[in-house]
Scaffold this active site. Sequence first.
Site, PDB file in Angstrom:
ATOM      1  CD  GLU A 124     105.613  41.975  65.102  1.00 20.72           C
ATOM      2  OE1 GLU A 124     105.093  42.916  65.637  1.00 20.72           O
ATOM      3  OE2 GLU A 124     105.198  40.907  65.154  1.00 20.72           O
ATOM      4  CD  GLU A 154     107.283  38.275  67.433  1.00 17.26           C
ATOM      5  OE1 GLU A 154     106.137  38.284  67.610  1.00 17.26           O
ATOM      6  OE2 GLU A 154     108.301  39.036  67.749  1.00 17.26           O
TER       7      GLU A 154
END
Length: 292
Positions: A131, A240
């Site tokens: 991320e 995710e």
Amino acid sequence: SGLFVATTTAKVQFAGVNIAGCDFGCNNNMQHFAYDDGLNVFRLPVGWQYLVAGQLSAPLDPAFFADYDSVVQACLATGAYCILDIHNYARWDGGVIGQGGPSNDDFVSVWYQLAQAYAGQSNVIFGLMNEPHDLDISIWADTLQAVVTGIRDAGATSQMILLPGVNYAAVGGFDSTSGPTLLRVQDSDGTTNKLIFDVHQYLDEDTSGGHPECVTDQRDNLGYLANFLRETGRQAFLTETGGGNTDSCVYYMCSQLNYLNDNADVYLGWVGWAAGEFCPWALCAGHMMEGI
């Protein structure tokens, strides 16, 4: 349960779960997911600082790496694929890699060592960074290129490498904000078929994964990205995703997974968040699966 039916009838190549813990410490419980539930990929988050005992460009810390490697080996022993994931948001102590923080060489150093350690393991996947956010995508593409080259130079030439974009690797907007720039990252032989875009997506009201109710299946965003992937001949991996143990998340999560199955030419698979020592509320994959 419904999710397990989805994994066994899925058209996507991979279905699995994050084993959270090595970004904060280590644990594993993968045999249950692999043998009882038929999952075939595990993502193994780890903190960069732990790997090198808090020293940039240092050798892997023998004690901590032994712990992390025990988790990797437990994953490999199930026959599943194992995603190594440095879980640092493109940062070291707040500084962005290659953009005022640690250098590209610092980042290449840790990945070179990991690649050397697992060069002979075809079931290892290199997930370069969790991320990234609030950074310059063009400079970030150069950073990723340096790491890809370093991994291949270390002798790990056969494995997939996952390339994350900006905005926390969000599916939404990837086709316009990250994808066009990351297209220039190439493997050492000039190909891109083993370089897979790494994306995340949650289904709650602010797409953070921080709320127990889901409000969307995000099919629109998945569709925009699917079009981009087909137009450019690339693939993505949803590493995710998750939702609460609620009826709304049962509905929207199954809809999302069905979309991935229907578009398996461009989506390799999905990995739920999460199971392990760090297991926030109902996003723990085990609880989520029990409810679907």
